[in-house]
Design a protein around this motif. Sequence first.
Motif, short mmCIF file in Angstrom:
data_model
loop_
_atom_site.label_atom_id
_atom_site.label_comp_id
_atom_site.label_asym_id
_atom_site.label_seq_id
_atom_site.Cartn_x
_atom_site.Cartn_y
_atom_site.Cartn_z
N GLY A 30 14.27 0.15 30.51
CA GLY A 30 14.57 1.43 29.88
C GLY A 30 13.56 2.52 30.15
N VAL A 31 12.97 2.52 31.36
CA VAL A 31 12.03 3.57 31.75
C VAL A 31 12.41 4.10 33.13
N ASP A 32 11.77 5.17 33.53
CA ASP A 32 12.02 5.75 34.85
C ASP A 32 11.31 4.91 35.93
N ARG A 33 11.94 4.79 37.09
CA ARG A 33 11.35 4.03 38.20
C ARG A 33 10.00 4.59 38.60
N ALA A 34 9.87 5.89 38.56
CA ALA A 34 8.61 6.52 38.94
C ALA A 34 7.46 6.07 38.03
N TYR A 35 7.78 5.78 36.78
CA TYR A 35 6.74 5.34 35.84
C TYR A 35 6.25 3.94 36.21
N ALA A 46 0.40 2.17 30.62
CA ALA A 46 1.48 1.53 29.88
C ALA A 46 1.07 1.23 28.44
N THR A 47 1.99 1.46 27.52
CA THR A 47 1.75 1.10 26.12
C THR A 47 2.01 -0.39 25.94
N VAL A 48 1.55 -0.92 24.84
CA VAL A 48 1.81 -2.32 24.52
C VAL A 48 3.31 -2.55 24.37
N ASP A 49 4.01 -1.58 23.78
CA ASP A 49 5.46 -1.71 23.64
C ASP A 49 6.14 -1.82 25.00
N LEU A 50 5.72 -1.00 25.96
CA LEU A 50 6.31 -1.08 27.29
C LEU A 50 5.95 -2.41 27.96
N LEU A 51 4.71 -2.85 27.82
CA LEU A 51 4.33 -4.14 28.40
C LEU A 51 5.16 -5.26 27.80
N ASP A 52 5.46 -5.18 26.51
CA ASP A 52 6.34 -6.17 25.86
C ASP A 52 7.71 -6.18 26.52
N ARG A 53 8.27 -4.99 26.75
CA ARG A 53 9.60 -4.90 27.37
C ARG A 53 9.57 -5.43 28.80
N LEU A 54 8.52 -5.07 29.55
CA LEU A 54 8.40 -5.55 30.92
C LEU A 54 8.26 -7.07 30.96
#
Length: 87
Positions: A30-35, A46-54
């Motif tokens: 749920g993020v942009d490819r460029a990110y 990266a936030t911890v929330d994003l790392l969790d999703r990844l």
Amino acid sequence: MKGRALVAWNLRRLRTAQRVSQERLAADAGVDRAYISEIEREEGNATVDLLDRLADVLDVPLAEFFAQPPPGSKRAATLPKGRRPAK
């Protein structure tokens, strides 16, 4: 290795080992490819929330992003460019 570099190293290692494109990983997380690219180039934070999703998308424990590479390890090679295999 500092934190941002460690996350970048491991994200690319995990993603390429599973042959997942940045585009697919980004869409599933749920993020942009460029990110995703920015994170792998140590430009994004990266936030911890994003790392969790990844981690969920890659089906690995969150701790995998903080694993120290063995001495002498080389950075993971990129996947072939393009969305479809060459004919």
